[in-house]
Design a protein around this motif. Structure first.
Motif, PDB file in Angstrom:
ATOM      1  N   LEU A  17      10.529 -11.464 -36.694  1.00  0.00           N
ATOM      2  CA  LEU A  17      10.137 -12.857 -36.514  1.00  0.00           C
ATOM      3  C   LEU A  17      11.305 -13.733 -36.946  1.00  0.00           C
ATOM      4  N   ASP A  18      11.580 -14.775 -36.177  1.00  0.00           N
ATOM      5  CA  ASP A  18      12.693 -15.683 -36.467  1.00  0.00           C
ATOM      6  C   ASP A  18      12.646 -16.135 -37.934  1.00  0.00           C
ATOM      7  N   PRO A  19      13.642 -15.733 -38.756  1.00  0.00           N
ATOM      8  CA  PRO A  19      13.615 -16.056 -40.181  1.00  0.00           C
ATOM      9  C   PRO A  19      13.808 -17.539 -40.486  1.00  0.00           C
ATOM     10  N   LYS A  20      14.221 -18.316 -39.494  1.00  0.00           N
ATOM     11  CA  LYS A  20      14.428 -19.751 -39.697  1.00  0.00           C
ATOM     12  C   LYS A  20      13.418 -20.589 -38.913  1.00  0.00           C
ATOM     13  N   GLY A  21      12.424 -19.929 -38.322  1.00  0.00           N
ATOM     14  CA  GLY A  21      11.462 -20.614 -37.461  1.00  0.00           C
ATOM     15  C   GLY A  21      10.361 -21.336 -38.222  1.00  0.00           C
ATOM     16  N   LYS A  22       9.627 -22.165 -37.478  1.00  0.00           N
ATOM     17  CA  LYS A  22       8.514 -22.938 -38.044  1.00  0.00           C
ATOM     18  C   LYS A  22       7.365 -22.025 -38.455  1.00  0.00           C
ATOM     19  N   ALA A  23       7.139 -20.962 -37.704  1.00  0.00           N
ATOM     20  CA  ALA A  23       6.007 -20.075 -37.988  1.00  0.00           C
ATOM     21  C   ALA A  23       6.177 -19.372 -39.335  1.00  0.00           C
ATOM     22  N   ILE A  24       7.340 -18.822 -39.584  1.00  0.00           N
ATOM     23  CA  ILE A  24       7.544 -18.073 -40.831  1.00  0.00           C
ATOM     24  C   ILE A  24       7.495 -18.999 -42.042  1.00  0.00           C
ATOM     25  N   ALA A  25       7.928 -20.235 -41.866  1.00  0.00           N
ATOM     26  CA  ALA A  25       7.863 -21.205 -42.969  1.00  0.00           C
ATOM     27  C   ALA A  25       6.413 -21.426 -43.394  1.00  0.00           C
ATOM     28  N   ALA A  26       5.513 -21.553 -42.423  1.00  0.00           N
ATOM     29  CA  ALA A  26       4.090 -21.741 -42.734  1.00  0.00           C
ATOM     30  C   ALA A  26       3.506 -20.475 -43.364  1.00  0.00           C
ATOM     31  N   ILE A  27       3.806 -19.320 -42.790  1.00  0.00           N
ATOM     32  CA  ILE A  27       3.266 -18.052 -43.298  1.00  0.00           C
ATOM     33  C   ILE A  27       3.718 -17.820 -44.735  1.00  0.00           C
ATOM     34  N   ARG A  28       4.962 -18.112 -45.038  1.00  0.00           N
ATOM     35  CA  ARG A  28       5.469 -17.920 -46.413  1.00  0.00           C
ATOM     36  C   ARG A  28       4.722 -18.793 -47.419  1.00  0.00           C
ATOM     37  N   LYS A  29       4.132 -19.902 -46.950  1.00  0.00           N
ATOM     38  CA  LYS A  29       3.315 -20.761 -47.815  1.00  0.00           C
ATOM     39  C   LYS A  29       1.854 -20.318 -47.798  1.00  0.00           C
ATOM     40  N   GLY A  30       1.566 -19.219 -47.056  1.00  0.00           N
ATOM     41  CA  GLY A  30       0.204 -18.728 -46.965  1.00  0.00           C
ATOM     42  C   GLY A  30      -0.645 -19.479 -45.964  1.00  0.00           C
ATOM     43  N   GLU A  31       0.002 -20.233 -45.072  1.00  0.00           N
ATOM     44  CA  GLU A  31      -0.713 -21.070 -44.112  1.00  0.00           C
ATOM     45  C   GLU A  31      -0.636 -20.496 -42.706  1.00  0.00           C
ATOM     46  N   ASN A  32      -1.574 -20.912 -41.864  1.00  0.00           N
ATOM     47  CA  ASN A  32      -1.539 -20.587 -40.437  1.00  0.00           C
ATOM     48  C   ASN A  32      -0.539 -21.511 -39.763  1.00  0.00           C
ATOM     49  N   PHE A  33      -0.044 -21.088 -38.597  1.00  0.00           N
ATOM     50  CA  PHE A  33       0.818 -21.941 -37.780  1.00  0.00           C
ATOM     51  C   PHE A  33       0.336 -21.883 -36.341  1.00  0.00           C
ATOM     52  N   PHE A  34       0.120 -23.047 -35.765  1.00  0.00           N
ATOM     53  CA  PHE A  34      -0.207 -23.168 -34.344  1.00  0.00           C
ATOM     54  C   PHE A  34       0.719 -24.210 -33.760  1.00  0.00           C
ATOM     55  N   GLY A  35       1.466 -23.817 -32.721  1.00  0.00           N
ATOM     56  CA  GLY A  35       2.386 -24.766 -32.094  1.00  0.00           C
ATOM     57  C   GLY A  35       3.341 -24.055 -31.162  1.00  0.00           C
ATOM     58  N   ASP A  36       4.289 -24.819 -30.652  1.00  0.00           N
ATOM     59  CA  ASP A  36       5.264 -24.307 -29.699  1.00  0.00           C
ATOM     60  C   ASP A  36       6.490 -23.768 -30.433  1.00  0.00           C
ATOM     61  N   VAL A  37       6.906 -22.560 -30.052  1.00  0.00           N
ATOM     62  CA  VAL A  37       8.109 -21.939 -30.615  1.00  0.00           C
ATOM     63  C   VAL A  37       8.816 -21.146 -29.515  1.00  0.00           C
ATOM     64  N   ASP A  38      10.076 -20.827 -29.775  1.00  0.00           N
ATOM     65  CA  ASP A  38      10.812 -19.917 -28.897  1.00  0.00           C
ATOM     66  C   ASP A  38      10.638 -18.503 -29.438  1.00  0.00           C
ATOM     67  N   ILE A  39      10.330 -17.576 -28.542  1.00  0.00           N
ATOM     68  CA  ILE A  39      10.233 -16.161 -28.903  1.00  0.00           C
ATOM     69  C   ILE A  39      11.244 -15.425 -28.049  1.00  0.00           C
ATOM     70  N   LEU A  40      12.221 -14.838 -28.716  1.00  0.00           N
ATOM     71  CA  LEU A  40      13.289 -14.109 -28.037  1.00  0.00           C
ATOM     72  C   LEU A  40      13.888 -14.957 -26.914  1.00  0.00           C
ATOM     73  N   GLY A  41      14.071 -16.257 -27.202  1.00  0.00           N
ATOM     74  CA  GLY A  41      14.737 -17.172 -26.278  1.00  0.00           C
ATOM     75  C   GLY A  41      13.854 -17.815 -25.223  1.00  0.00           C
ATOM     76  N   LYS A  42      12.521 -17.586 -25.283  1.00  0.00           N
ATOM     77  CA  LYS A  42      11.616 -18.176 -24.295  1.00  0.00           C
ATOM     78  C   LYS A  42      10.551 -19.022 -25.001  1.00  0.00           C
ATOM     79  N   PRO A  43      10.179 -20.191 -24.403  1.00  0.00           N
ATOM     80  CA  PRO A  43       9.193 -21.066 -25.052  1.00  0.00           C
ATOM     81  C   PRO A  43       7.755 -20.574 -24.876  1.00  0.00           C
ATOM     82  N   TYR A  44       6.988 -20.607 -25.975  1.00  0.00           N
ATOM     83  CA  TYR A  44       5.591 -20.183 -25.985  1.00  0.00           C
ATOM     84  C   TYR A  44       4.754 -21.192 -26.764  1.00  0.00           C
ATOM     85  N   THR A  45       3.477 -21.310 -26.407  1.00  0.00           N
ATOM     86  CA  THR A  45       2.469 -21.975 -27.219  1.00  0.00           C
ATOM     87  C   THR A  45       1.808 -20.857 -28.007  1.00  0.00           C
ATOM     88  N   THR A  46       1.816 -20.968 -29.341  1.00  0.00           N
ATOM     89  CA  THR A  46       1.506 -19.812 -30.186  1.00  0.00           C
ATOM     90  C   THR A  46       0.535 -20.110 -31.319  1.00  0.00           C
TER      91      THR A  46
END
Length: 173
Positions: A121-150
């Protein structure tokens, strides 16, 4: 009546008169992500409680072995493929490996068309930042260079320790 409700009604009527099963009408990316996440989590819970039991090599990388009940998830694609079959999109189970989260079961594809197993998982991404705080993340991110709603939610053991991450997502159009 909203357009989506009209479309659903028309699909249902067409199916009723033709004898065919109704086609799934998409409610929208955010609703799809929430629905797919609930399905992934409920299917995982039905298998059993999450736990880590040792380490193993997965696609050339040594990672912790994640279990749901007595079912090993590393390299086991049944759960993520069931969710994809029922809801479309993509699904992944990540395991926590120190400060990283590694895909151990996924149907996210790499450029070459193979499963993105043992990728991080992208170590600098928005998703991992939320998970490290114990929170859920819902939003748009790039996965392996492609945009996803996640959606990303922590996988927790009985002591509330984070063992991994549930992920679902849909490619953006």
């Amino acid at each position: 009546m909203k357009k989506s409700a009209v479309a659903f009604a028309l699909v249902g009527l067409t199916a009723m008169f033709s004898g065919a099963a109704p086609t799934r009408v998409l409610a929208g990316p955010a609703e799809d992500v929430q629905s797919a996440m609930q399905l992934l989590k409920s299917k995982a819970a039905a298998i059993g409680a999450p736990s880590i039991k040792g380490e193993e090599e997965l696609a050339g990388k040594k990672v912790p072995v994640l279990y749901f009940g007595s079912t090993k998830m590393n390299g086991n694609f049944a759960l993520v493929d069931e969710v994809q079959k029922e809801k479309g999109g993509t699904a992944t189970i990540f395991v926590k490996d120190r400060d990283e989260f590694i895909r151990v079961a996924t149907n996210v594809k790499k450029e070459d068309g193979s499963r993105a197993i043992a990728t991080m998982l992208d170590p600098k991404g928005k998703a991992i930042a939320a998970i490290r705080k114990g929170e859920n993340f819902f939003g748009d991110v790039d996965i392996l260079g492609k945009p996803y709603t996640t959606g990303y939610e922590p996988i927790r053991d009985a002591r509330s320790e984070i063992l991994g991450i549930y992920y679902v997502g849909y490619p953006k159009q």
